[in-house]
Motif scaffolding. Structure first.
Motif, PDB file in Angstrom:
ATOM      1  N   VAL A  95       3.613   5.559  -5.742  1.00  0.00           N
ATOM      2  CA  VAL A  95       3.528   5.535  -7.207  1.00  0.00           C
ATOM      3  C   VAL A  95       2.475   6.528  -7.698  1.00  0.00           C
ATOM      4  N   VAL A  96       1.313   6.519  -7.061  1.00  0.00           N
ATOM      5  CA  VAL A  96       0.248   7.448  -7.452  1.00  0.00           C
ATOM      6  C   VAL A  96       0.714   8.892  -7.265  1.00  0.00           C
ATOM      7  N   SER A  97       1.396   9.166  -6.162  1.00  0.00           N
ATOM      8  CA  SER A  97       1.890  10.519  -5.897  1.00  0.00           C
ATOM      9  C   SER A  97       2.893  10.952  -6.959  1.00  0.00           C
ATOM     10  N   ALA A  98       3.845  10.082  -7.279  1.00  0.00           N
ATOM     11  CA  ALA A  98       4.861  10.425  -8.277  1.00  0.00           C
ATOM     12  C   ALA A  98       4.241  10.611  -9.654  1.00  0.00           C
ATOM     13  N   THR A  99       3.268   9.775  -9.985  1.00  0.00           N
ATOM     14  CA  THR A  99       2.641   9.840 -11.304  1.00  0.00           C
ATOM     15  C   THR A  99       1.927  11.171 -11.516  1.00  0.00           C
ATOM     16  N   GLN A 133       0.829  -1.203   0.000  1.00  0.00           N
ATOM     17  CA  GLN A 133       0.000   0.000   0.000  1.00  0.00           C
ATOM     18  C   GLN A 133       0.867   1.257   0.000  1.00  0.00           C
ATOM     19  N   VAL A 134       1.955   1.241   0.752  1.00  0.00           N
ATOM     20  CA  VAL A 134       2.863   2.390   0.777  1.00  0.00           C
ATOM     21  C   VAL A 134       3.494   2.592  -0.603  1.00  0.00           C
ATOM     22  N   ILE A 135       3.944   1.498  -1.226  1.00  0.00           N
ATOM     23  CA  ILE A 135       4.533   1.601  -2.564  1.00  0.00           C
ATOM     24  C   ILE A 135       3.519   2.174  -3.546  1.00  0.00           C
ATOM     25  N   SER A 136       2.311   1.641  -3.529  1.00  0.00           N
ATOM     26  CA  SER A 136       1.310   2.060  -4.511  1.00  0.00           C
ATOM     27  C   SER A 136       0.901   3.515  -4.309  1.00  0.00           C
ATOM     28  N   GLN A 137       0.786   3.960  -3.060  1.00  0.00           N
ATOM     29  CA  GLN A 137       0.460   5.364  -2.823  1.00  0.00           C
ATOM     30  C   GLN A 137       1.605   6.277  -3.262  1.00  0.00           C
ATOM     31  N   LYS A 161      -0.712   0.520 -12.935  1.00  0.00           N
ATOM     32  CA  LYS A 161       0.616   0.235 -12.388  1.00  0.00           C
ATOM     33  C   LYS A 161       0.647   0.436 -10.878  1.00  0.00           C
ATOM     34  N   GLY A 162      -0.151   1.369 -10.385  1.00  0.00           N
ATOM     35  CA  GLY A 162      -0.270   1.514  -8.940  1.00  0.00           C
ATOM     36  C   GLY A 162      -0.879   0.276  -8.309  1.00  0.00           C
ATOM     37  N   ILE A 163      -1.899  -0.275  -8.953  1.00  0.00           N
ATOM     38  CA  ILE A 163      -2.518  -1.505  -8.450  1.00  0.00           C
ATOM     39  C   ILE A 163      -1.531  -2.666  -8.527  1.00  0.00           C
ATOM     40  N   LEU A 164      -0.781  -2.732  -9.630  1.00  0.00           N
ATOM     41  CA  LEU A 164       0.196  -3.816  -9.772  1.00  0.00           C
ATOM     42  C   LEU A 164       1.279  -3.712  -8.699  1.00  0.00           C
ATOM     43  N   VAL A 200      10.569   9.955  -4.098  1.00  0.00           N
ATOM     44  CA  VAL A 200       9.451  10.130  -3.174  1.00  0.00           C
ATOM     45  C   VAL A 200       9.914   9.742  -1.772  1.00  0.00           C
ATOM     46  N   ARG A 201       9.710  10.652  -0.834  1.00  0.00           N
ATOM     47  CA  ARG A 201       9.973  10.360   0.578  1.00  0.00           C
ATOM     48  C   ARG A 201       8.641  10.255   1.300  1.00  0.00           C
ATOM     49  N   ALA A 202       8.469   9.168   2.027  1.00  0.00           N
ATOM     50  CA  ALA A 202       7.268   9.002   2.840  1.00  0.00           C
ATOM     51  C   ALA A 202       7.625   9.346   4.279  1.00  0.00           C
TER      52      ALA A 202
END
Length: 321
Positions: free
Chosen positions: A52-56, A46-50, A211-214, A100-102
């Motif tokens: 990814v969405v932010s960067a996209t 979930q952290v990776i996908s969020q 890609k976020g879902i993947l 991206v920094r979380a």
């Protein structure tokens, strides 16, 4: 109140799990966070996908995400939203790079560098062939699997509560999972696990969100591969799992037109386990055999075997130059 009591259940819609709120041009905040059963913190996928969405959101649509490299620095709590800070590292003609920094409670918990590329479909193409496995409709859904185990009179009574909790979690999950091959051993002696996975009840999203879902799917069952290969069971005893946690995660995307709402085959293997760590490699195929993503991950893998006494002794600090 225990902060972890604020944890939300895994959403039945994957779009909710990936959703972030845009605070500024390059600043985003999570809307929901989920901790899997017996996990140390928020689900890494979930952290990776969020992220990814932010960067996209910061990249022109002509560019397509082709790779991401990330490190998990600390466990994330579900009690506080994660803030994602996007840095424009490079803007080139063919490639652009984002970092991206979380951040949570003022601390970096996760970092990711990802690269976007203008696709070049006219270039040569080659891929490994998809393994031969039973089709999804011939594989048992995990909801059915755990329901069957709970009803099985041979299942030990002490295991029922855990199985019921897993079943409840699987029913809520936005991802449908079916085991395609269990502990498959190739001619070369490589042990592999293969799963059919898909997002439940979603429309055909555009490629960036797919890609976020993947990315979310790519972290499911992955870190468990080494412990399954070793046959680690339970949480007590020398042959039990003491700790399992992701250190880093990498995805290379090689297709920009796939549907995570249709079945994907996820093949997993672990070429090296040692020194309290393990590497996992994975390949994700569409149902018709296209290799759309290659995944690698290293994680902490510790059994409950104690270190020798001589290694527990404190060493003297080395002299400073």
């Amino acid at each position: 109140m225990n902060p972890d009591d604020l944890n939300q259940v895994e959403h039945e819609q994957i779009s909710t799990s990936l959703e972030v709120e845009r605070l500024e041009v390059n600043l985003f905040r999570s809307k929901s966070l989920w901790v899997p059963l017996n996990a140390r913190g928020v689900f890494g996928g979930q952290v990776i996908s969020q992220a990814v969405v932010s960067a996209t959101h910061s990249v022109p649509p002509v560019y397509s995400l082709h790779s991401l490299h990330c490190y998990f620095l600390a466990k994330a709590s579900p009690a506080t939203p994660i803030v994602y800070q996007v840095d424009h590292v490079r803007n080139g003609n063919s490639y652009v790079t984002r970092a991206v920094r979380a951040v949570q409670n003022g601390h970096n918990i996760f970092i990711m560098v990802c690269s976007f590329h203008k696709p070049e479909p006219w270039q040569p193409s080659l891929q490994w062939r998809m393994p031969e496995v039973p089709p999804p409709d011939q594989c048992e859904d995990e909801v059915d699997l755990f329901t069957r185990l709970i009803k099985d009179p041979k299942t030990p009574q002490r295991n029922l509560k855990l199985l019921e909790d897993i079943l409840d979690q699987r029913k809520r999950s936005p991802i449908d999972v079916r085991l395609a091959k269990d502990h498959d051993i190739s001619e070369g002696g490589v042990v592999r696990y293969m799963y059919w996975m898909k997002a439940r009840n979603i429309p055909k999203y555009e490629a960036p969100f797919q890609k976020g879902i993947l990315a979310y799917i790519s972290d499911l069952r992955f870190i468990a591969t080494p412990s399954r290969i070793l046959g680690l069971k339970g949480r007590t005893g020398p042959n039990s799992l003491g700790m399992s946690s992701t250190i880093d995660h990498v995805i290379w995307f090689y297709d920009h037109d796939f549907d995570t709402g249709d079945w994907l085959l996820y093949e997993m293997e672990s070429p090296r386990i040692g020194s309290g760590r393990a590497v996992v490699h994975g390949r994700i195929y569409t149902r018709d055999g296209r290799l759309i993503a290659v995944v690698s991950q290293e994680g902490v893998l510790r059994t409950n075997i104690r270190a020798p006494e001589e290694l527990k002794q404190e060493t003297k600090p080395m002299a400073k130059l």
